[in-house]
Motif scaffolding. Structure first.
Motif, mmCIF file in Angstrom:
data_model
loop_
_atom_site.group_PDB
_atom_site.id
_atom_site.type_symbol
_atom_site.label_atom_id
_atom_site.label_comp_id
_atom_site.label_asym_id
_atom_site.label_seq_id
_atom_site.Cartn_x
_atom_site.Cartn_y
_atom_site.Cartn_z
ATOM 1 N N LYS A 72 -6.925 -3.299 4.436
ATOM 2 C CA LYS A 72 -5.426 -3.407 4.543
ATOM 3 C C LYS A 72 -4.889 -4.845 5.001
ATOM 4 O O LYS A 72 -3.954 -5.592 4.258
ATOM 5 N N GLN A 73 -5.566 -5.436 6.019
ATOM 6 C CA GLN A 73 -5.208 -6.616 6.409
ATOM 7 C C GLN A 73 -5.637 -7.796 5.264
ATOM 8 O O GLN A 73 -4.834 -8.486 5.307
ATOM 9 N N GLU A 74 -6.712 -7.565 4.760
ATOM 10 C CA GLU A 74 -7.100 -8.489 3.666
ATOM 11 C C GLU A 74 -5.998 -8.743 2.505
ATOM 12 O O GLU A 74 -5.699 -9.592 2.096
ATOM 13 N N ALA A 75 -5.428 -7.470 2.098
ATOM 14 C CA ALA A 75 -4.713 -7.124 1.003
ATOM 15 C C ALA A 75 -3.202 -7.887 1.434
ATOM 16 O O ALA A 75 -2.771 -8.572 0.678
ATOM 17 N N ILE A 76 -2.952 -7.592 2.879
ATOM 18 C CA ILE A 76 -1.884 -8.242 3.313
ATOM 19 C C ILE A 76 -1.867 -9.803 3.402
ATOM 20 O O ILE A 76 -0.940 -10.589 2.851
#
Length: 70
Positions: free
Chosen positions: A57-61
């Motif tokens: 999720k952090q990578e996508a953000i």
């Protein structure tokens, strides 16, 4: 002998709930010193999945922020 593989699909909130329930179960049995190693393994693996989801999720953000700046 090969053991069968089981695939289970859960939402993130279901995963967290299941992991919390297992955590409570394990902690109850730890007090009695009767925790089966498989239960601890399951709990650890579910925690790893939670961490992996958070990282993705952090990578996508981060990717979204980078693409907006470009």
């Amino acid at each position: 002998m090969n053991e069968p593989t089981v695939t289970i699909k859960l939402t993130e909130s279901e995963l967290i709930l299941v992991n919390e329930m297992i955590g409570h179960h394990v902690s109850d049995w730890e007090e009695k010193e009767q925790v089966h190693p498989a239960k601890l393994t399951l709990q650890n693996e579910l925690l790893k999945i939670e961490v992996w989801i958070d990282e993705k999720k952090q990578e996508a953000i981060n990717d979204k922020r980078i693409s907006k700046k470009s």
